[in-house]
Design a protein around this motif. Structure first.
Motif, PDB file in Angstrom:
ATOM      1  N   HIS A  62      51.945  30.118  33.095  1.00 25.15           N
ATOM      2  CA  HIS A  62      51.974  30.713  31.758  1.00 25.15           C
ATOM      3  C   HIS A  62      50.801  31.678  31.607  1.00 25.15           C
ATOM      4  O   HIS A  62      49.798  31.595  32.330  1.00 25.15           O
ATOM      5  N   ASP A  63      50.923  32.598  30.653  1.00 26.36           N
ATOM      6  CA  ASP A  63      49.773  33.447  30.332  1.00 26.36           C
ATOM      7  C   ASP A  63      48.602  32.557  29.931  1.00 26.36           C
ATOM      8  O   ASP A  63      48.721  31.718  29.024  1.00 26.36           O
ATOM      9  N   GLY A  64      47.497  32.750  30.598  1.00 22.54           N
ATOM     10  CA  GLY A  64      46.340  31.898  30.347  1.00 22.54           C
ATOM     11  C   GLY A  64      46.329  30.652  31.194  1.00 22.54           C
ATOM     12  O   GLY A  64      45.343  29.904  31.187  1.00 22.54           O
ATOM     13  N   GLY A  65      47.411  30.366  31.929  1.00 25.45           N
ATOM     14  CA  GLY A  65      47.459  29.205  32.801  1.00 25.45           C
ATOM     15  C   GLY A  65      46.616  29.417  34.047  1.00 25.45           C
ATOM     16  O   GLY A  65      46.334  30.554  34.446  1.00 25.45           O
ATOM     17  N   PRO A  66      46.208  28.355  34.719  1.00 25.57           N
ATOM     18  CA  PRO A  66      45.331  28.485  35.882  1.00 25.57           C
ATOM     19  C   PRO A  66      45.983  29.209  37.056  1.00 25.57           C
ATOM     20  O   PRO A  66      45.308  29.923  37.798  1.00 25.57           O
ATOM     21  N   GLY A  67      47.282  29.026  37.229  1.00 30.14           N
ATOM     22  CA  GLY A  67      47.962  29.714  38.319  1.00 30.14           C
ATOM     23  C   GLY A  67      48.056  31.210  38.083  1.00 30.14           C
ATOM     24  O   GLY A  67      47.817  32.018  38.995  1.00 30.14           O
TER      25      GLY A  67
END
Length: 414
Positions: A62-67
């Motif tokens: 997701h946007d802002g997710g670590p990946g």
């Protein structure tokens, strides 16, 4: 000087990447994404395996997710000039490849997200907690999938490198063809306009000499008349070049007004009757009223140009003593204008190329630039109609059919 902005030719169509990347992803079980050089994901993430789909349902990408943050870090490093950047993310390998076009790096492929060795329940629990998943569910998915060895990952990486290179080379070739084509079209338009001015001046001076010189020697008058004819021929070819350039660059236009078809047909026939008479060709029109009762929304000058081209073309390829018929056929919402001649005909293999630009007949009586029919078809299409050709073969004549929409008939007032 002709200037074409580089940005016009290096627009990226990311949709063309989706299918090949999806095929590679499914065949290799790699998670694949494509980013533009600004760090915006354009394709993906493509999720081929059960584990990847489970991670895809989490906040990982997701946007802002670590990946997503890890992938953007890789893209940023690639944008700074690094090559084939790799990262580790909780035991998962993430790889990258640059995308280049015409020597410019415009994007990055980010792929992998595969385990290099067998994971453990504890490692899955840590990763699941980070992205908002159940550790038990993640471990159940991971333990059913084999790790990806370094050798297989290197093979898949080369496969993606070959695929990216092939797509980029293909797009480079298309971009170069587009650039050459547009440069040629702009050059043609510029040169045509530059030629028109001196020809107009020369034609005016020849006409002036013919009208003002008194008692000129016959040889001089003959030479001036021949010069005027050649200047007019050259001027006609320049006009064809200008019209062809407008067609190629998409700037050809028509100004449609309510007009009677009969007026257009009469003007076209009267202009070409002299040419037909010189070859003793019979030029007939049916019906007798020339279509006076048919109303069109058309550009009279441009539509007359179409009929000139068709009639003069028929005269050119019809031997002396032949016949040309212009037949008008009307139905509920369209009119067909058929120009039929008894000339040399068209070979079956030549029919598909009749309306091509710079198409010249190979017979002795051919002349000009081969643009007349090309321009005529485009003008008819701008009127919302079509232009078709048929011929039964050599020495069997040819027929050109113009189909045009007609104005709705006015309702009678009680």
């Amino acid at each position: 000087m002709i200037h074409i902005a580089e940005s016009d030719f290096y627009q990226v169509d990311w949709d063309e990447w989706r299918t090949p990347l999806l095929q590679v992803s499914q065949a290799s079980s790699l998670v694949v994404s494509a980013y533009d050089i600004a760090g915006v994901r354009q394709v993906g993430p493509l999720l081929p395996s059960h584990t990847a789909q489970l991670l895809g349902s989490s906040t990982l990408w997701h946007d802002g997710g670590p990946g997503a943050a890890a992938e953007r870090r890789i893209v940023a490093r690639m944008a700074d000039g690094e090559n084939d950047v790799e990262e580790q993310f909780h035991g998962m390998q993430i790889c990258s490849l640059p995308l280049t076009r015409a020597g410019h790096r415009y994007g990055v492929l980010v792929f992998g997200w595969c385990l290099r060795d067998f994971s453990s329940p504890m490692a899955c629990e840590r990763l699941a907690s980070l992205v908002g998943l159940s550790g038990r569910l993640l471990w159940s998915a991971v333990r059913l999938e084999a790790p990806l060895t370094d050798a297989r990952l290197a093979t898949y990486k080369e496969l993606l490198r070959t695929l990216a290179g092939s797509i980029d080379r293909q797009r480079d070739t298309i971009d170069e063809l587009n650039r050459v084509s547009r440069t040629r079209e702009l050059f043609l338009a510029t040169v045509s306009h530059e030629m028109r001015t001196p020809l107009s001046a020369l034609s005016m001076r020849v006409d002036l000499l013919l009208h003002t010189l008194q008692d000129m020697p016959p040889a001089l008058k003959t030479a001036l008349l021949a010069m005027r004819m050649h200047v007019r021929q050259e001027a006609a070819m320049v006009e064809d070049l200008i019209d062809a350039a407008r067609t190629l660059t998409g700037t050809m236009s028509v100004e449609r007004v309510p007009v009677s078809l009969g007026r257009i047909v009469r003007d076209a026939v009267s202009t070409t009757e002299v040419n037909a008479s010189e070859k003793r060709i019979t030029l007939s029109v049916t019906p007798f009223d020339h279509g006076d009762h048919i109303e069109l929304d058309a550009d009279p000058r441009r539509l007359q140009q179409v009929l000139w081209n068709l009639i003069l073309n028929a005269i050119k390829f019809t031997p002396a003593g032949g016949a040309i018929e212009l037949a008008i056929q009307r139905d509920a919402d369209a009119v067909r204008i058929v120009v039929r001649d008894s000339g040399q005909g068209i070979l079956p293999e030549d029919l598909p190329h009749v309306f091509g630009a710079f198409t010249l007949q190979s017979h002795a009586n051919a002349s000009g630039l081969g643009l007349g029919l090309y321009i005529a078809r485009r003008l008819v299409e701008l009127h919302g109609g079509s232009l078709a050709v048929s011929s039964e073969g050599k020495d069997r004549g040819a027929s050109f059919t113009v189909s045009l929409p007609v104005r709705p008939a006015k309702r009678a007032i009680a």
